[in-house]
Design a protein around this motif. Structure first.
Motif, PDB file in Angstrom:
ATOM      1  N   LEU A 116      47.676  62.291  26.111  1.00  0.00           N
ATOM      2  CA  LEU A 116      46.581  63.147  25.641  1.00  0.00           C
ATOM      3  C   LEU A 116      45.371  63.074  26.563  1.00  0.00           C
ATOM      4  O   LEU A 116      44.722  64.090  26.830  1.00  0.00           O
ATOM      5  CB  LEU A 116      46.189  62.757  24.212  1.00  0.00           C
ATOM      6  CG  LEU A 116      45.109  63.640  23.563  1.00  0.00           C
ATOM      7  CD1 LEU A 116      45.560  65.104  23.483  1.00  0.00           C
ATOM      8  CD2 LEU A 116      44.768  63.110  22.165  1.00  0.00           C
ATOM      9  N   ALA A 117      45.057  61.884  27.077  1.00  0.00           N
ATOM     10  CA  ALA A 117      43.902  61.743  27.981  1.00  0.00           C
ATOM     11  C   ALA A 117      44.099  62.577  29.253  1.00  0.00           C
ATOM     12  O   ALA A 117      43.159  63.195  29.759  1.00  0.00           O
ATOM     13  CB  ALA A 117      43.695  60.273  28.333  1.00  0.00           C
ATOM     14  N   ASP A 118      45.330  62.602  29.760  1.00  0.00           N
ATOM     15  CA  ASP A 118      45.624  63.405  30.956  1.00  0.00           C
ATOM     16  C   ASP A 118      45.404  64.892  30.684  1.00  0.00           C
ATOM     17  O   ASP A 118      44.758  65.592  31.463  1.00  0.00           O
ATOM     18  CB  ASP A 118      47.080  63.191  31.405  1.00  0.00           C
ATOM     19  CG  ASP A 118      47.370  61.762  31.817  1.00  0.00           C
ATOM     20  OD1 ASP A 118      46.514  61.160  32.496  1.00  0.00           O
ATOM     21  OD2 ASP A 118      48.441  61.247  31.458  1.00  0.00           O
ATOM     22  N   PHE A 119      45.950  65.368  29.577  1.00  0.00           N
ATOM     23  CA  PHE A 119      45.823  66.793  29.268  1.00  0.00           C
ATOM     24  C   PHE A 119      44.384  67.166  28.892  1.00  0.00           C
ATOM     25  O   PHE A 119      43.929  68.273  29.194  1.00  0.00           O
ATOM     26  CB  PHE A 119      46.804  67.193  28.166  1.00  0.00           C
ATOM     27  CG  PHE A 119      48.240  67.208  28.619  1.00  0.00           C
ATOM     28  CD1 PHE A 119      48.628  67.956  29.726  1.00  0.00           C
ATOM     29  CD2 PHE A 119      49.197  66.462  27.962  1.00  0.00           C
ATOM     30  CE1 PHE A 119      49.945  67.965  30.168  1.00  0.00           C
ATOM     31  CE2 PHE A 119      50.523  66.461  28.384  1.00  0.00           C
ATOM     32  CZ  PHE A 119      50.899  67.214  29.488  1.00  0.00           C
ATOM     33  N   LEU A 132      45.480  76.964  39.016  1.00  0.00           N
ATOM     34  CA  LEU A 132      46.772  76.389  38.678  1.00  0.00           C
ATOM     35  C   LEU A 132      46.651  74.869  38.618  1.00  0.00           C
ATOM     36  O   LEU A 132      46.268  74.224  39.597  1.00  0.00           O
ATOM     37  CB  LEU A 132      47.819  76.760  39.736  1.00  0.00           C
ATOM     38  CG  LEU A 132      49.162  76.037  39.611  1.00  0.00           C
ATOM     39  CD1 LEU A 132      49.942  76.538  38.390  1.00  0.00           C
ATOM     40  CD2 LEU A 132      49.988  76.186  40.878  1.00  0.00           C
ATOM     41  N   GLY A 133      46.972  74.300  37.461  1.00  0.00           N
ATOM     42  CA  GLY A 133      47.082  72.861  37.345  1.00  0.00           C
ATOM     43  C   GLY A 133      48.534  72.466  37.566  1.00  0.00           C
ATOM     44  O   GLY A 133      49.446  73.208  37.188  1.00  0.00           O
ATOM     45  N   LEU A 203      43.681  72.721  22.653  1.00  0.00           N
ATOM     46  CA  LEU A 203      44.700  73.004  23.664  1.00  0.00           C
ATOM     47  C   LEU A 203      45.304  71.723  24.233  1.00  0.00           C
ATOM     48  O   LEU A 203      46.501  71.674  24.534  1.00  0.00           O
ATOM     49  CB  LEU A 203      44.105  73.860  24.788  1.00  0.00           C
ATOM     50  CG  LEU A 203      43.937  75.342  24.453  1.00  0.00           C
ATOM     51  CD1 LEU A 203      43.034  76.024  25.470  1.00  0.00           C
ATOM     52  CD2 LEU A 203      45.297  76.049  24.415  1.00  0.00           C
ATOM     53  N   SER A 204      44.506  70.688  24.371  1.00  0.00           N
ATOM     54  CA  SER A 204      45.011  69.404  24.871  1.00  0.00           C
ATOM     55  C   SER A 204      46.078  68.843  23.937  1.00  0.00           C
ATOM     56  O   SER A 204      47.140  68.373  24.375  1.00  0.00           O
ATOM     57  CB  SER A 204      43.874  68.388  24.996  1.00  0.00           C
ATOM     58  OG  SER A 204      42.856  68.870  25.827  1.00  0.00           O
ATOM     59  N   LEU A 234      53.867  72.855  35.940  1.00  0.00           N
ATOM     60  CA  LEU A 234      52.858  73.854  36.280  1.00  0.00           C
ATOM     61  C   LEU A 234      52.141  74.239  35.003  1.00  0.00           C
ATOM     62  O   LEU A 234      52.776  74.433  33.963  1.00  0.00           O
ATOM     63  CB  LEU A 234      53.500  75.107  36.885  1.00  0.00           C
ATOM     64  CG  LEU A 234      54.439  74.949  38.082  1.00  0.00           C
ATOM     65  CD1 LEU A 234      54.971  76.307  38.522  1.00  0.00           C
ATOM     66  CD2 LEU A 234      53.738  74.266  39.228  1.00  0.00           C
ATOM     67  N   ILE A 235      50.818  74.376  35.080  1.00  0.00           N
ATOM     68  CA  ILE A 235      50.071  74.763  33.890  1.00  0.00           C
ATOM     69  C   ILE A 235      48.912  75.676  34.266  1.00  0.00           C
ATOM     70  O   ILE A 235      48.148  75.394  35.192  1.00  0.00           O
ATOM     71  CB  ILE A 235      49.592  73.504  33.117  1.00  0.00           C
ATOM     72  CG1 ILE A 235      48.892  73.880  31.817  1.00  0.00           C
ATOM     73  CG2 ILE A 235      48.710  72.627  33.974  1.00  0.00           C
ATOM     74  CD1 ILE A 235      48.758  72.696  30.867  1.00  0.00           C
ATOM     75  N   THR A 236      48.831  76.817  33.571  1.00  0.00           N
ATOM     76  CA  THR A 236      47.716  77.744  33.725  1.00  0.00           C
ATOM     77  C   THR A 236      47.037  77.872  32.365  1.00  0.00           C
ATOM     78  O   THR A 236      47.476  77.266  31.387  1.00  0.00           O
ATOM     79  CB  THR A 236      48.190  79.134  34.187  1.00  0.00           C
ATOM     80  OG1 THR A 236      48.834  79.806  33.087  1.00  0.00           O
ATOM     81  CG2 THR A 236      49.165  79.035  35.369  1.00  0.00           C
ATOM     82  N   LYS A 237      46.024  78.690  32.282  1.00  0.00           N
ATOM     83  CA  LYS A 237      45.371  78.908  30.985  1.00  0.00           C
ATOM     84  C   LYS A 237      46.303  79.632  30.009  1.00  0.00           C
ATOM     85  O   LYS A 237      46.052  79.637  28.807  1.00  0.00           O
ATOM     86  CB  LYS A 237      44.089  79.722  31.171  1.00  0.00           C
ATOM     87  CG  LYS A 237      42.965  78.932  31.822  1.00  0.00           C
ATOM     88  CD  LYS A 237      41.714  79.783  31.936  1.00  0.00           C
ATOM     89  CE  LYS A 237      40.564  78.961  32.532  1.00  0.00           C
ATOM     90  NZ  LYS A 237      39.320  79.745  32.669  1.00  0.00           N
TER      91      LYS A 237
END
Length: 294
Positions: A116-119, A132-133, A203-204, A234-237
Motif C-alpha cells: 500500500l505504501a508503494d501505491f 506512465l508509472g 485509488l491506492s 504498467l500503470i496510468t491514471k
C-alpha cells in the motif's frame, strides 16, 4: 521562490535545471523513429553514446561491490519527499525528460511484493504528473538496481505520441469492468481499468487489491513477500497491466516495462536493424510468456 511552496511539477523542472548545471544529471542523448506495426506507433529511441553510463557503472562496481545509488541518494537529484516511506529523485541517466524514481527511504528488495505504501506514493505523484508509472520486478524484467523503486515518465514520450504507444489500443477496451486480456497481444498479460475520478487514497487501496487479483490471474504467487515470477507492471491514471517475464533480453536488446508500453531503446544501428526486421509484438512475446494459439 521557496521550493517548499512549489508544486511537484515545478519542483521537478527546477531540480532538473539545477542538476544539469551541476552535472549531477547525465541525460542519454537519443534520436528516435516511429515504427507503426499492428496499428501501434512503436517508439524506437537510438542511443547516440552509451559510453558515459557504462564507464560510470564500471567505476561504481570497482569502488564498491554492494554500491547502492539510493542509500544515500544524490542530494542534487532529490525532487521531493513523497511520504514517510518514499522520496522522489531524478533518474541520473535519463532517456526521457523528467524521468522520476520513486524510491523507498529504507532498503527493500526490488523483487519484493508491492504494498500500500508503494501505491500510495505512486498515486501521489500520478495525481500531479500525468504520465506512465511502471515497476520492473527483478532482473528478468529489466531491473538494474536491487533497491525497491517505482518509476514515472511524464507524457508525452515523443512529439508525435500524445501519451504512450499502446494507450489508445488499451483504452478502446475501457467499457469493460473486469480483468481483461487484449487479443492483439501475443504474450500473457492482464489489464484492469480505474475510475480516475476517485481520490489518490482510494485509488491506492483499489490498486493494491487489483495488483493481487492480476497476479493471481497470471498464476504468480507471493511467498515470503516475493512473487514467484518476475514481471513488469504498467500503470496510468486509467489502467494497470501486469506482464510475466521469462527473459531479460531479446538477443542483445534489453527490454523493461517501457518495451511493453511500446517504447524500445537500441544502442546501435545493428540493434535498430534487428528491430526493423522483426515484429515487435512477437519480440515482446519472446521475453514474456508466449500465448499459444489454439
Amino acid at each position: 521562490m521557496d521550493k517548499k511552496s512549489l508544486c511537484l511539477v515545478e519542483k521537478l523542472k527546477l531540480v532538473t535545471e539545477k542538476a544539469l548545471e551541476k552535472k549531477a544529471l547525465h541525460p542519454i542523448l537519443t534520436t528516435y523513429q516511429i515504427l507503426k506495426q499492428d496499428h501501434i506507433p512503436f517508439l524506437i529511441r537510438i542511443v547516440e553514446n552509451l559510453e558515459r553510463k557504462d564507464n560510470e557503472k564500471k567505476k561504481q562496481k570497482k569502488s564498491q561491490t554492494s554500491f547502492n545509488p539510493f542509500l544515500p541518494y544524490d542530494r542534487d537529484l532529490f525532487v521531493d519527499n513523497i511520504s514517510d516511506s518514499h522520496v522522489a529523485i531524478l533518474n541520473k541517466f535519463n532517456v526521457f525528460d523528467h524521468h522520476l524514481l520513486i524510491v523507498t527511504r529504507e532498503f527493500e528488495e526490488q523483487e519484493s511484493a508491492l504494498n500500500l505504501a508503494d501505491f500510495s506514493a505512486l498515486w501521489t505523484v500520478l495525481s500531479e504528473i500525468n504520465g506512465l508509472g511502471f515497476y520492473n520486478s527483478g532482473k528478468l524484467s529489466g531491473a538494474s538496481q536491487p533497491h525497491k523503486h517505482l518509476q514515472l515518465v511524464p507524457y508525452p514520450l515523443a512529439q508525435e505520441i500524445e501519451t504512450i504507444p499502446i494507450n489508445d489500443l488499451v483504452l478502446s477496451y475501457r467499457n469493460t469492468q473486469e480483468i481483461i486480456t487484449l487479443k492483439e497481444f501475443p504474450f500473457l498479460h492482464s489489464i484492469v481499468f480505474f475510475d480516475s475520478q476517485q481520490s489518490s487514497q482510494v485509488l491506492s487501496q483499489i490498486t493494491l487489491k487489483y495488483y493481487h487479483q492480476l497476479l493471481a490471474q497470471l498464476n504468480i504467487n507471493i511467498e515470503e513477500n516475493k512473487p514467484s515470477q518476475n514481471y513488469n507492471l504498467l500503470i496510468t491514471k486509467d489502467w494497470m497491466m501486469i506482464i510475466p517475464r521469462t527473459q531479460e533480453k531479446y538477443q542483445s536488446i534489453s527490454i523493461n516495462s517501457l518495451g511493453f508500453a511500446g517504447a524500445f531503446l537500441v544502442k546501435n544501428s545493428e540493434q535498430l536493424n534487428l528491430i526493423k526486421e522483426s515484429n515487435l509484438l512477437k519480440i515482446l512475446a519472446k521475453v514474456g510468456v508466449k500465448i499459444v494459439d489454439n
